[in-house]
Design a protein around this motif. Structure first.
Motif, PDB file in Angstrom:
ATOM      1  N   ASP A 188      76.887  79.389  -9.335  1.00  0.00           N
ATOM      2  CA  ASP A 188      77.297  80.488  -8.453  1.00  0.00           C
ATOM      3  C   ASP A 188      76.796  80.300  -7.028  1.00  0.00           C
ATOM      4  O   ASP A 188      77.101  81.100  -6.146  1.00  0.00           O
ATOM      5  N   SER A 189      75.990  79.245  -6.802  1.00  0.00           N
ATOM      6  CA  SER A 189      75.511  78.859  -5.482  1.00  0.00           C
ATOM      7  C   SER A 189      74.565  79.863  -4.831  1.00  0.00           C
ATOM      8  O   SER A 189      74.170  79.707  -3.687  1.00  0.00           O
ATOM      9  N   SER A 190      74.184  80.932  -5.539  1.00  0.00           N
ATOM     10  CA  SER A 190      73.275  81.907  -4.941  1.00  0.00           C
ATOM     11  C   SER A 190      71.876  81.315  -4.818  1.00  0.00           C
ATOM     12  O   SER A 190      71.497  80.402  -5.549  1.00  0.00           O
ATOM     13  N   CYS A 191      71.088  81.838  -3.875  1.00  0.00           N
ATOM     14  CA  CYS A 191      69.755  81.297  -3.660  1.00  0.00           C
ATOM     15  C   CYS A 191      68.849  82.364  -3.054  1.00  0.00           C
ATOM     16  O   CYS A 191      69.319  83.370  -2.508  1.00  0.00           O
ATOM     17  N   ASP A 192      67.555  82.125  -3.149  1.00  0.00           N
ATOM     18  CA  ASP A 192      66.549  83.015  -2.581  1.00  0.00           C
ATOM     19  C   ASP A 192      65.998  82.342  -1.329  1.00  0.00           C
ATOM     20  O   ASP A 192      65.375  81.285  -1.412  1.00  0.00           O
ATOM     21  N   PRO A 193      66.192  82.935  -0.145  1.00  0.00           N
ATOM     22  CA  PRO A 193      65.758  82.276   1.091  1.00  0.00           C
ATOM     23  C   PRO A 193      64.262  82.366   1.345  1.00  0.00           C
ATOM     24  O   PRO A 193      63.757  81.727   2.267  1.00  0.00           O
ATOM     25  N   GLY A 194      63.543  83.149   0.533  1.00  0.00           N
ATOM     26  CA  GLY A 194      62.119  83.340   0.772  1.00  0.00           C
ATOM     27  C   GLY A 194      61.865  84.548   1.663  1.00  0.00           C
ATOM     28  O   GLY A 194      62.796  85.250   2.090  1.00  0.00           O
ATOM     29  N   ALA A 195      60.596  84.776   1.945  1.00  0.00           N
ATOM     30  CA  ALA A 195      60.216  85.987   2.682  1.00  0.00           C
ATOM     31  C   ALA A 195      60.485  85.890   4.174  1.00  0.00           C
ATOM     32  O   ALA A 195      60.750  86.895   4.833  1.00  0.00           O
ATOM     33  N   GLU A 196      60.412  84.687   4.730  1.00  0.00           N
ATOM     34  CA  GLU A 196      60.546  84.519   6.173  1.00  0.00           C
ATOM     35  C   GLU A 196      61.866  83.829   6.501  1.00  0.00           C
ATOM     36  O   GLU A 196      61.999  82.621   6.358  1.00  0.00           O
ATOM     37  N   VAL A 197      62.834  84.612   6.929  1.00  0.00           N
ATOM     38  CA  VAL A 197      64.140  84.073   7.294  1.00  0.00           C
ATOM     39  C   VAL A 197      64.332  84.236   8.799  1.00  0.00           C
ATOM     40  O   VAL A 197      64.374  85.359   9.301  1.00  0.00           O
ATOM     41  N   PRO A 198      64.427  83.133   9.552  1.00  0.00           N
ATOM     42  CA  PRO A 198      64.630  83.256  10.999  1.00  0.00           C
ATOM     43  C   PRO A 198      66.010  83.812  11.317  1.00  0.00           C
ATOM     44  O   PRO A 198      67.021  83.310  10.825  1.00  0.00           O
ATOM     45  N   VAL A 199      66.040  84.870  12.122  1.00  0.00           N
ATOM     46  CA  VAL A 199      67.294  85.508  12.518  1.00  0.00           C
ATOM     47  C   VAL A 199      67.411  85.420  14.034  1.00  0.00           C
ATOM     48  O   VAL A 199      66.514  85.849  14.763  1.00  0.00           O
ATOM     49  N   GLY A 200      68.503  84.840  14.511  1.00  0.00           N
ATOM     50  CA  GLY A 200      68.690  84.678  15.945  1.00  0.00           C
ATOM     51  C   GLY A 200      70.053  85.157  16.408  1.00  0.00           C
ATOM     52  O   GLY A 200      71.011  85.209  15.620  1.00  0.00           O
ATOM     53  N   ARG A 201      70.135  85.486  17.694  1.00  0.00           N
ATOM     54  CA  ARG A 201      71.381  85.931  18.307  1.00  0.00           C
ATOM     55  C   ARG A 201      71.578  85.197  19.628  1.00  0.00           C
ATOM     56  O   ARG A 201      70.601  84.967  20.350  1.00  0.00           O
ATOM     57  N   PHE A 202      72.812  84.841  19.919  1.00  0.00           N
ATOM     58  CA  PHE A 202      73.085  84.199  21.197  1.00  0.00           C
ATOM     59  C   PHE A 202      72.753  85.161  22.336  1.00  0.00           C
ATOM     60  O   PHE A 202      73.071  86.359  22.260  1.00  0.00           O
ATOM     61  N   THR A 203      72.124  84.637  23.364  1.00  0.00           N
ATOM     62  CA  THR A 203      71.816  85.481  24.518  1.00  0.00           C
ATOM     63  C   THR A 203      73.080  85.823  25.301  1.00  0.00           C
ATOM     64  O   THR A 203      73.098  86.793  26.060  1.00  0.00           O
ATOM     65  N   THR A 204      74.134  85.029  25.122  1.00  0.00           N
ATOM     66  CA  THR A 204      75.451  85.343  25.688  1.00  0.00           C
ATOM     67  C   THR A 204      76.361  85.760  24.545  1.00  0.00           C
ATOM     68  O   THR A 204      76.731  84.939  23.702  1.00  0.00           O
ATOM     69  N   ALA A 205      76.680  87.033  24.495  1.00  0.00           N
ATOM     70  CA  ALA A 205      77.505  87.546  23.398  1.00  0.00           C
ATOM     71  C   ALA A 205      78.924  87.007  23.494  1.00  0.00           C
ATOM     72  O   ALA A 205      79.429  86.746  24.596  1.00  0.00           O
ATOM     73  N   PRO A 206      79.598  86.825  22.368  1.00  0.00           N
ATOM     74  CA  PRO A 206      80.978  86.352  22.414  1.00  0.00           C
ATOM     75  C   PRO A 206      81.897  87.382  23.062  1.00  0.00           C
ATOM     76  O   PRO A 206      81.652  88.588  22.986  1.00  0.00           O
ATOM     77  N   ASP A 207      82.938  86.890  23.697  1.00  0.00           N
ATOM     78  CA  ASP A 207      83.935  87.754  24.319  1.00  0.00           C
ATOM     79  C   ASP A 207      84.959  88.142  23.250  1.00  0.00           C
ATOM     80  O   ASP A 207      85.841  87.358  22.903  1.00  0.00           O
ATOM     81  N   LEU A 208      84.852  89.360  22.744  1.00  0.00           N
ATOM     82  CA  LEU A 208      85.724  89.781  21.647  1.00  0.00           C
ATOM     83  C   LEU A 208      87.178  89.897  22.077  1.00  0.00           C
ATOM     84  O   LEU A 208      88.078  89.897  21.224  1.00  0.00           O
ATOM     85  N   ASP A 209      87.419  89.976  23.369  1.00  0.00           N
ATOM     86  CA  ASP A 209      88.809  90.016  23.847  1.00  0.00           C
ATOM     87  C   ASP A 209      89.565  88.743  23.482  1.00  0.00           C
ATOM     88  O   ASP A 209      90.808  88.755  23.406  1.00  0.00           O
ATOM     89  N   LEU A 210      88.833  87.647  23.252  1.00  0.00           N
ATOM     90  CA  LEU A 210      89.498  86.401  22.871  1.00  0.00           C
ATOM     91  C   LEU A 210      90.298  86.562  21.583  1.00  0.00           C
ATOM     92  O   LEU A 210      91.302  85.878  21.378  1.00  0.00           O
TER      93      LEU A 210
END
Length: 222
Positions: A186-208
Motif C-alpha cells: 500500500d506504500s504507506s509509511c511513517d515519516p517520524g516525528a520531525e518532518v521538515p515543512v517548507g514554503r516557497f517565499t514566492t507564492a505561485p501565481d494562481l491566475d496561471l
C-alpha cells in the motif's frame, strides 16, 4: 487528482554521449537561476541529520524543489535543472507541462514535498533513494474543471517515493521518480516525528491556472 494519480517520469540518460577529452573537462558556465526556488522552512532550518549530508539525498531534494518551482512559473530554462536531472527529462517535462496547461491539469505548488529519508542504497554510479513523503498544499482545477480548488497538505497521506539516480561527471542526477512506490503493497509509511515543512517565499501565481496557454511554457532551445 489524488496522491496516487501523480505521474512518474522515466528518463533514459545518454551516458554514451558524454566524453571528456584530456586531463580536464571543458569549463562550463555557472548555472543561471531563472525561477524562484527559495524556501522558508517552518522550523527555520529545514532538513537536518546525517542522511541529509549524503549527496544523493541532496540531489533528490534539489530535484523536488526545482521541479516544483519550475512548474509554478512554467519555466524549464533554469540551467540548474541540468545539475539535478537530464536534458531528456527536461524535454519530457516540457511536453507534459504543455499538455497539462492545454487540458487544465496544471498543478501549482506551495513548496517542496514534505519528505524524510527512509533508505539510500546502490553501488558505483547508480543509487536508489527511498523517501517517505506527502505532497505540499497545491492548487488545480477540480475533477470536472469547473473551478480552481486548494488541496491542503493536511489532507494528504505519507507514502513511499522511490528515486533512481545515476552519477555523471561526479554529479548525481535523478533518472526516474516513482511516487507512491515502495517496499509495502500500500506504500504507506511513517515519516517520524520531525518532518521538515517548507514554503516557497514566492507564492505561485494562481491566475496561471486560468490564463496560461501552451505558448507560455518556456523550454531550453534545442
Amino acid at each position: 487528482m489524488t496522491r496516487r494519480t501523480a505521474r512518474s517520469y522515466r528518463v533514459a540518460t545518454a551516458l554514451a554521449g558524454l566524453v571528456v577529452v584530456g586531463a580536464a573537462a571543458a569549463c562550463t558556465a555557472p548555472a543561471t537561476a531563472t525561477v524562484h526556488d527559495e524556501v522558508a522552512w517552518d522550523d527555520g532550518t529545514g532538513p537536518t541529520g546525517s542522511a541529509e549530508e549524503d549527496p544523493r539525498v541532496e540531489a533528490v531534494r534539489r530535484y523536488d524543489t526545482l521541479v516544483k518551482a519550475s512548474t509554478n512559473e512554467l519555466d524549464l530554462t533554469d540551467s540548474r535543472l541540468a545539475e539535478v536531472t537530464t536534458p531528456e527529462w527536461i524535454a519530457t517535462k516540457g511536453d507534459r507541462l504543455r499538455s497539462d496547461v492545454e487540458s487544465r491539469e496544471l498543478e501549482l505548488w506551495e513548496g517542496p514535498s514534505d519528505m524524510t529519508v527512509v533508505d539510500v542504497s546502490g553501488s558505483g554510479d547508480e543509487a536508489t533513494v527511498l523517501m517517505c513523503s506527502r505532497l505540499p498544499t497545491w492548487w488545480a482545477w477540480d475533477d470536472d474543471a469547473s473551478e480552481v480548488v486548494e488541496r491542503s497538505r493536511d489532507t494528504g497521506a505519507f507514502e513511499h517515493d522511490t528515486y533512481e539516480l545515476v552519477r555523471v561527471d561526479d554529479r548525481w542526477l535523478v533518472d526516474s521518480a516513482r511516487w507512491g512506490y515502495g517496499p509495502d503493497p500500500d506504500s504507506s509509511c511513517d515519516p517520524g516525528a520531525e518532518v521538515p515543512v517548507g514554503r516557497f517565499t514566492t507564492a505561485p501565481d494562481l491566475d496561471l491556472l486560468t490564463t496560461a496557454s501552451v505558448d507560455d511554457v518556456a523550454v531550453p532551445s534545442s
